[in-house]
Design a protein around this motif. Structure first.
Motif, PDB file in Angstrom:
ATOM      1  N   ASP A 198       0.780  -1.209   0.039  1.00  0.00           N
ATOM      2  CA  ASP A 198      -0.049   0.029   0.054  1.00  0.00           C
ATOM      3  C   ASP A 198       0.935   1.204  -0.094  1.00  0.00           C
ATOM      4  O   ASP A 198       0.642   2.192   0.926  1.00  0.00           O
ATOM      5  CB  ASP A 198      -0.957   0.065   1.180  1.00  0.00           C
ATOM      6  CG  ASP A 198      -2.006   0.976   1.137  1.00  0.00           C
ATOM      7  OD1 ASP A 198      -2.289   1.504  -0.145  1.00  0.00           O
ATOM      8  OD2 ASP A 198      -2.392   1.663   2.135  1.00  0.00           O
ATOM      9  N   ASP A 199       1.834   1.149  -0.929  1.00  0.00           N
ATOM     10  CA  ASP A 199       2.714   2.281  -0.821  1.00  0.00           C
ATOM     11  C   ASP A 199       3.331   2.407  -2.265  1.00  0.00           C
ATOM     12  O   ASP A 199       4.343   1.788  -2.625  1.00  0.00           O
ATOM     13  CB  ASP A 199       4.066   2.031   0.138  1.00  0.00           C
ATOM     14  CG  ASP A 199       5.028   2.928   0.088  1.00  0.00           C
ATOM     15  OD1 ASP A 199       4.684   4.208  -0.193  1.00  0.00           O
ATOM     16  OD2 ASP A 199       6.412   2.743   0.662  1.00  0.00           O
ATOM     17  N   GLU A 206       4.301  -5.510   9.877  1.00  0.00           N
ATOM     18  CA  GLU A 206       3.611  -4.355   9.211  1.00  0.00           C
ATOM     19  C   GLU A 206       2.577  -4.672   8.201  1.00  0.00           C
ATOM     20  O   GLU A 206       1.615  -4.193   8.131  1.00  0.00           O
ATOM     21  CB  GLU A 206       4.724  -3.414   8.832  1.00  0.00           C
ATOM     22  CG  GLU A 206       4.124  -2.052   8.095  1.00  0.00           C
ATOM     23  CD  GLU A 206       5.286  -1.417   7.366  1.00  0.00           C
ATOM     24  OE1 GLU A 206       6.424  -1.055   7.955  1.00  0.00           O
ATOM     25  OE2 GLU A 206       4.983  -0.820   6.318  1.00  0.00           O
ATOM     26  N   LYS A 262      -1.395  -4.088   8.156  1.00  0.00           N
ATOM     27  CA  LYS A 262      -1.948  -3.409   7.089  1.00  0.00           C
ATOM     28  C   LYS A 262      -3.207  -4.460   6.362  1.00  0.00           C
ATOM     29  O   LYS A 262      -4.181  -3.995   6.047  1.00  0.00           O
ATOM     30  CB  LYS A 262      -1.041  -3.315   5.959  1.00  0.00           C
ATOM     31  CG  LYS A 262      -0.179  -1.929   6.381  1.00  0.00           C
ATOM     32  CD  LYS A 262       0.618  -1.817   5.186  1.00  0.00           C
ATOM     33  CE  LYS A 262       1.700  -0.595   5.454  1.00  0.00           C
ATOM     34  NZ  LYS A 262       2.692  -0.346   4.280  1.00  0.00           N
ATOM     35  N   GLN A 263      -2.825  -5.746   6.358  1.00  0.00           N
ATOM     36  CA  GLN A 263      -3.695  -6.617   5.701  1.00  0.00           C
ATOM     37  C   GLN A 263      -5.143  -6.969   6.535  1.00  0.00           C
ATOM     38  O   GLN A 263      -6.275  -6.836   6.046  1.00  0.00           O
ATOM     39  CB  GLN A 263      -3.209  -7.961   5.343  1.00  0.00           C
ATOM     40  CG  GLN A 263      -3.773  -8.961   4.398  1.00  0.00           C
ATOM     41  CD  GLN A 263      -3.135 -10.194   4.209  1.00  0.00           C
ATOM     42  OE1 GLN A 263      -3.252 -11.116   5.166  1.00  0.00           O
ATOM     43  NE2 GLN A 263      -2.328 -10.346   3.130  1.00  0.00           N
ATOM     44  N   LYS A 306      -7.101  -3.666   6.157  1.00  0.00           N
ATOM     45  CA  LYS A 306      -7.819  -3.932   4.698  1.00  0.00           C
ATOM     46  C   LYS A 306      -8.843  -4.588   4.740  1.00  0.00           C
ATOM     47  O   LYS A 306      -9.979  -4.518   3.934  1.00  0.00           O
ATOM     48  CB  LYS A 306      -6.553  -4.478   3.968  1.00  0.00           C
ATOM     49  CG  LYS A 306      -6.753  -3.781   2.365  1.00  0.00           C
ATOM     50  CD  LYS A 306      -5.597  -4.277   1.364  1.00  0.00           C
ATOM     51  CE  LYS A 306      -5.747  -4.257  -0.031  1.00  0.00           C
ATOM     52  NZ  LYS A 306      -4.530  -4.570  -0.667  1.00  0.00           N
ATOM     53  N   LEU A 308       2.387   2.981  10.713  1.00  0.00           N
ATOM     54  CA  LEU A 308       1.325   2.271  10.805  1.00  0.00           C
ATOM     55  C   LEU A 308      -0.040   3.086  11.252  1.00  0.00           C
ATOM     56  O   LEU A 308      -1.151   2.732  11.039  1.00  0.00           O
ATOM     57  CB  LEU A 308       1.004   1.067  11.459  1.00  0.00           C
ATOM     58  CG  LEU A 308       1.732   0.043  10.828  1.00  0.00           C
ATOM     59  CD1 LEU A 308       1.775  -1.332  11.838  1.00  0.00           C
ATOM     60  CD2 LEU A 308       0.806  -0.510   9.853  1.00  0.00           C
ATOM     61  N   TYR A 339      -3.346   3.900   9.619  1.00  0.00           N
ATOM     62  CA  TYR A 339      -4.352   2.852   9.599  1.00  0.00           C
ATOM     63  C   TYR A 339      -5.059   2.508  10.717  1.00  0.00           C
ATOM     64  O   TYR A 339      -6.050   1.624  10.743  1.00  0.00           O
ATOM     65  CB  TYR A 339      -3.569   1.526   9.068  1.00  0.00           C
ATOM     66  CG  TYR A 339      -2.774   1.646   7.700  1.00  0.00           C
ATOM     67  CD1 TYR A 339      -3.492   1.085   6.661  1.00  0.00           C
ATOM     68  CD2 TYR A 339      -1.557   1.837   7.728  1.00  0.00           C
ATOM     69  CE1 TYR A 339      -2.857   1.353   5.311  1.00  0.00           C
ATOM     70  CE2 TYR A 339      -0.864   1.856   6.344  1.00  0.00           C
ATOM     71  CZ  TYR A 339      -1.486   1.511   5.447  1.00  0.00           C
ATOM     72  OH  TYR A 339      -0.952   1.503   4.398  1.00  0.00           O
TER      73      TYR A 339
END
Lengths: 171, 841
Positions: free
Chosen positions: B165-166, B384, B388-389, B392, B407, B410
């Protein structure tokens, strides 16, 4: 160079028109180009922040479009059409004439920063070929003499009109 | 709804789960459909057009990677039309491909090469000049790009987008000029950048540290485990002629799912560092001089023997490190207990992480994550990605940390309790739970939290009362909540409160500290008050079983912890110290005390791969130890997953595997019991017998997956949570010191790897803009940070990520003993920060 208040406002207005902010990418880039003359990483970041996306993505989109400039141009950006109709009616000798008059090659800018010479694919004005575009204005049915007049006019304008960026040639 | 679908591929009936792609279904049936852009861990993109197949009743060729199977579908993967398409796509790709396979790193491991060989034309009809694009572009510190070799599959771009996501990479320009790049002037700067090299199906993206080192067919590889952080990523070590040249990610859905961080990928360069110890050293006339193993072990036996004879075994102490393998830690424990001392520990200012109650898969699917005092990005990078997952997928993240983490964007909620008040926040939540539903906490816990009303907690922590309530609600409200605590949690009292919170809310615990194998080393019993398997010393059954196994009477006396050790050593009560893999002079919280203590010691022996400041100044004998890549051994990751680290190459010079050194020392000291082991696997087999939670662990040596699971009560410390004591404040400065690991330059060994050295930030201290302004400090200027035991000269990093009133200094900085500042568990150290005048030279 920071972006003006007016540009910020305009961008925010445009963003309002779309359900997805990122749809405003091209108008946003056009504003950034108008502000700075060409697009810089700073511009990509400015647009990315406003559209909530990554600057890399913005730069990627910008790279797709030749009309979005990535290098500084002279005060007058001359784009000579070299597509079929214009070529048949003498675009090549006209281009050579421009080269010689300006003393620069295609893609270059005169040392005084006044003119940048480029070629362009069809400008959509085949009926009036050969054609060139200087900043936002078309010059049609060109001849070497006509080009000399235009250049002289632009030089005069540059000398008198102070800081006007766009060539509103009234000839 | 039917969960499986049957279709026909090349005349064969294939049954697969609904939702599978045709490409995947064919793969499962053993039918290869070539594809460059498709990747199992990325979404289908349909870009390369190589996987086009015929599907009956569908007009035109269809991309197998983007077609979902349907019941009764009939697919043909080898018709003339399909073959023609493959030939054409490959021919077109090759028109502009440089065909420089003889100098390309990917040769021998290149999809394009394989496919042209298998499906392509043997001759080219292309006679025109090839298109020129960028060569050997340094995308970032880890990756080199050759745009001419690129087939524009966009796996790298999609990885940045979907997994990180970057979006740092993208396709630029258009048509035949298209190319992968970063933004003009930008550096591909990601902790995970090296993964794009593994993903690249051709040689467009290459590994900067591996480039031109070897051809793929010359390499031998072994499945192994990364030993540089608590995640223990599954990886493959590759090398040739006695050199470890490359590590790559290995499929392991339960751990890292094939991804590696750049520390793991480039960190193993330390194997070849010129400063490695190649032979034993013995101190003669005040100088450490090279010696043979026999001489060194004899000197060691004499040194320890004399102390034991004069002052008894309890004058001996053993200090391990969270870098040790389970085998080394286990044998150290056994050695200490067999010698009759309980003075064993590995914790230098940290708390032993509790066994995990959640797996990493649980983390990826968590509904609520409370990240307490941990920064996955710096401490356990793969987490990390998993956090994020989870977000998501709709999970909610709450962060309690003194700094703003990467983070945080998020996070649903972020809390920055005042330094020293973190435990109060946890106790406050417990108290809220009890107030909301009286009787929900066990009686003995209620006392601990009774005095902490919401108003008081809010005023003590500086956190918003309503926000704290929302966090409590989130934890209680979800059956899939995880409390993940990290390296910032350093004291047992706070850990007890966090464990209590987990129990009270039903959330599961997952924790780590800065050490790669802390979890395993604690499991092995390298603790003064525990047996292997974390059983209390008083556990008679466990003791008896170990005595039988070890054929030796066990010292079941509680020993000194690594904190209690130094004063006793300074008093002369403890006279001999054996150190494995630790460097107390730069790592212990009180370096002054440690130095005085070591100066009083009669005998100090160390096993280490590099000459540490402790060894250089205080050791009488130094034994050269192998490093990861040179020794077999198991590591237990933060979730309890045990991995088997493999020796790809022989130890450098006369260095020996760490576990073997311990066994050799035991033999030299004539420690009771048998100390003959053929290899590390044999030690692991004994661990399986010694520790119930590790029964059956030997499967890891043959590639099996093993989860070291404990009964629930072991997850909690023995003590019921106590009321958080008011934080002790030390120091006279006006900024509270916070410290913690940073990814690059964190590890005593990885900092010796060329690929890491270039990425390590210059020694810095982060400070809030307002504090910086008040103190007249500008970004990048040299500053002095003065703590309890000395001052460091650091580079100021003015950053809003650092809370006002605090200064952050990375925990391990090469060549600097950050411990001189005096950071220690449960104490708020106030440091003095001032700008330094730049000297004119």
């Amino acid at each position: 160079m920071p972006f003006s208040e007016a540009a910020q406002r305009e961008l925010q207005e445009i963003i309002q028109r779309y359900p997805d902010k990122r749809s405003a990418m091209l108008p946003a880039l056009a504003i950034a180009q108008r502000e700075q003359g060409y697009l810089t990483p700073e511009a990509y970041r400015w647009v990315a922040e406003a559209l909530d996306t990554s600057p890399t993505w913005v730069a990627s989109v910008a790279s797709f479009y030749t009309m979005l400039r990535k290098e500084p141009a002279g005060r007058y950006l001359i784009q000579v059409c070299t597509n079929l109709s214009c070529s048949l009616l003498g675009a090549k000798p006209l281009l050579d004439h421009l080269r010689q008059r300006l003393g620069i090659d295609v893609g270059e800018t005169t040392p005084d920063g006044l003119f940048t010479l480029t070629t362009v694919e069809c400008l959509g004005s085949c009926a009036t070929a050969p054609v060139m575009q200087v900043n936002d204005r078309y010059y049609e049915q060109l001849t070497p003499e006509r080009i000399d007049e235009i250049l002289a006019g632009l030089r005069r304008e540059a000398g008198t009109c102070g800081d006007d960026r766009t060539a509103e040639g009234h000839s | 709804m039917d969960q499986s679908v049957t279709l026909k591929i090349d005349g064969r009936d294939v049954t697969v789960p609904a939702g599978t792609t045709v490409l995947e279904a064919a793969r499962m049936a053993g039918i290869e459909i070539p594809s460059l852009c498709n990747h199992a861990r990325l979404l289908p993109a349909g870009l390369c057009r190589l996987c086009l197949v015929e599907i009956e009743k569908v007009r035109g060729l269809q991309p197998a990677c983007a077609s979902i199977v349907r019941e009764g579908m009939v697919v043909h993967t080898d018709t003339p039309a399909v073959q023609h398409n493959r030939r054409m796509v490959l021919e077109l790709l090759c028109t502009n491909h440089p065909l420089d396979c003889p100098v390309c790193d990917a040769a021998g491991d290149c999809r394009l090469q394989d496919y042209v060989f298998r499906y392509g034309r043997t001759t080219s009809r292309f006679v025109e000049e090839k298109r020129r694009k960028g060569k050997a572009i340094r995308l970032g510190p880890a990756v080199i790009l050759d745009q001419e070799r690129c087939v524009l599959c966009q796996r790298c771009v999609r990885f940045c987008e979907e997994v990180l996501d970057d979006r740092q990479l993208a396709v630029f320009q258009r048509g035949a000029s298209s190319r992968i790049s970063t933004m003009p002037g930008a550096v591909f700067d990601s902790r995970f950048s090296g993964n794009v090299v593994d993903l690249c199906p051709v040689g467009a993206l290459t590994d900067r540290t591996f480039r031109f080192k070897a051809r793929n067919w010359e390499l031998t590889g072994l499945p192994s485990v990364c030993a540089l952080c608590p995640v223990g990523c599954r990886m493959t070590e590759e090398g040739r002629e006695g050199r470890l040249l490359r590590v790559r990610g290995r499929e392991a859905p339960e751990v890292n799912d094939g991804w590696l961080c750049d520390l793991g990928r480039t960190g193993y360069g330390f194997t070849e560092h010129p400063n490695r110890l190649r032979h034993p050293l013995v101190r003669r006339d005040g100088h450490l001089e090279p010696a043979s193993w026999d001489e060194a072990l004899t000197a060691l036996a004499r040194g320890f023997g004399a102390v034991i004879e004069k002052a008894g075994p309890r004058a001996v102490a053993v200090l391990g490190s969270p870098r040790l393998t389970n085998e080394t830690a286990y044998l150290l424990t056994r050695l200490a207990r067999a010698l009759g001392t309980g003075n064993v520990d590995y914790r230098l200012g940290t708390a032993a992480p509790a066994p995990a109650q959640a797996t990493l898969s649980d983390l990826r699917q968590a509904e609520v994550i409370l990240l307490f005092q941990g920064d996955p990005s710096e401490e356990a990078p793969i987490l990390e990605l998993w956090v994020k997952q989870a977000v998501k997928r709709g999970g909610r993240l709450y962060i309690v940390h003194p700094r703003t983490l990467a983070l945080e964007r998020y996070a649903t909620g972020a809390y920055r309790p005042r330094p020293g008040s973190e435990a109060v926040l946890i106790a406050g939540i417990l108290s809220m739970l009890e107030q909301g539903k009286p009787g929900s906490l066990p009686l003995e816990w209620r006392e601990a939290v009774s005095g902490l009303g919401p108003t008081q907690v809010a005023s003590l922590t500086g956190c918003d009362r309503e926000a704290i309530r929302l966090l409590a609600e989130a934890l209680v409200g979800s059956p899939r909540a995880i409390i993940a605590y990290g390296a910032g949690l350093r004291d047992e009292q706070t850990l007890a409160l966090v464990a209590a919170l987990a129990k009270a809310t039903g959330a599961r615990l997952l924790g780590w500290d800065g050490g790669p194998n802390s979890r395993g080393v604690a499991d092995m019993g390298l603790l003064p008050d525990r047996l292997p398997g974390r059983a209390p010393l008083a556990d008679a059954a466990a003791t008896a079983a170990l005595e039988r196994l070890w054929q030796a009477p066990l010292s079941c006396q509680p020993g000194l912890s690594a904190t209690e050790l130094w004063p006793e050593m300074r008093r002369g009560e403890v006279r001999a110290l054996y150190v494995a893999g630790a460097d107390p002079v730069t790592q212990a919280p009180n370096p002054q005390l440690v130095e005085e203590a070591l100066a009083h010691a009669t005998f100090v022996a160390m096993q280490e791969a590099f000459l540490t400041p402790t060894a250089e100044r205080f050791a009488h004998v130094v034994l050269p130890a192998a490093v990861p890549g040179e020794e077999d051994g198991s590591l237990t990751n933060l979730a309890g997953g045990v991995g088997w680290q493999r020796a790809l190459i022989a130890p450098l010079g006369e260095a020996r595997p760490s576990w073997r050194i311990v066994a050799d020392v035991a033999k030299a000291l004539a420690a009771p019991g048998a100390w003959e082991y053929a290899d590390a696997a044999q030690v692991l087999a004994e661990i399986a017998q010694a520790i119930p939670a590790y029964a059956g662990v030997e499967v890891v040596t043959t590639g099996g997956y093993f989860d070291a699971r404990y009964e629930y009560e072991y997850a909690l410390t023995d003590q019921p949570p106590a009321a958080p004591a008011p934080a002790r404040v030390a120091g006279t400065g006006d900024l509270a010191l916070t410290t913690g690991p940073v990814l690059f330059d964190r590890d005593i060994m990885a900092r010796h790897a060329p690929g890491v050295v270039g990425r390590a930030a210059e020694a810095f201290a982060a400070i809030h803009p307002e504090d910086a302004e008040r103190l007249g400090i500008t970004d990048g200027a040299p500053i002095e940070v003065r703590g309890l035991f000395g001052a460091l000269t650091l580079k100021a990093r003015v950053s809003g990520a650092c809370a006002q009133g605090t200064v952050f200094v990375p925990e391990e900085l090469s060549e600097l003993s950050v411990n001189r500042l005096g950071a220690q568990p449960g104490v708020v150290v106030m440091v003095e920060v001032k700008p330094l005048a730049v000297r004119p030279d």
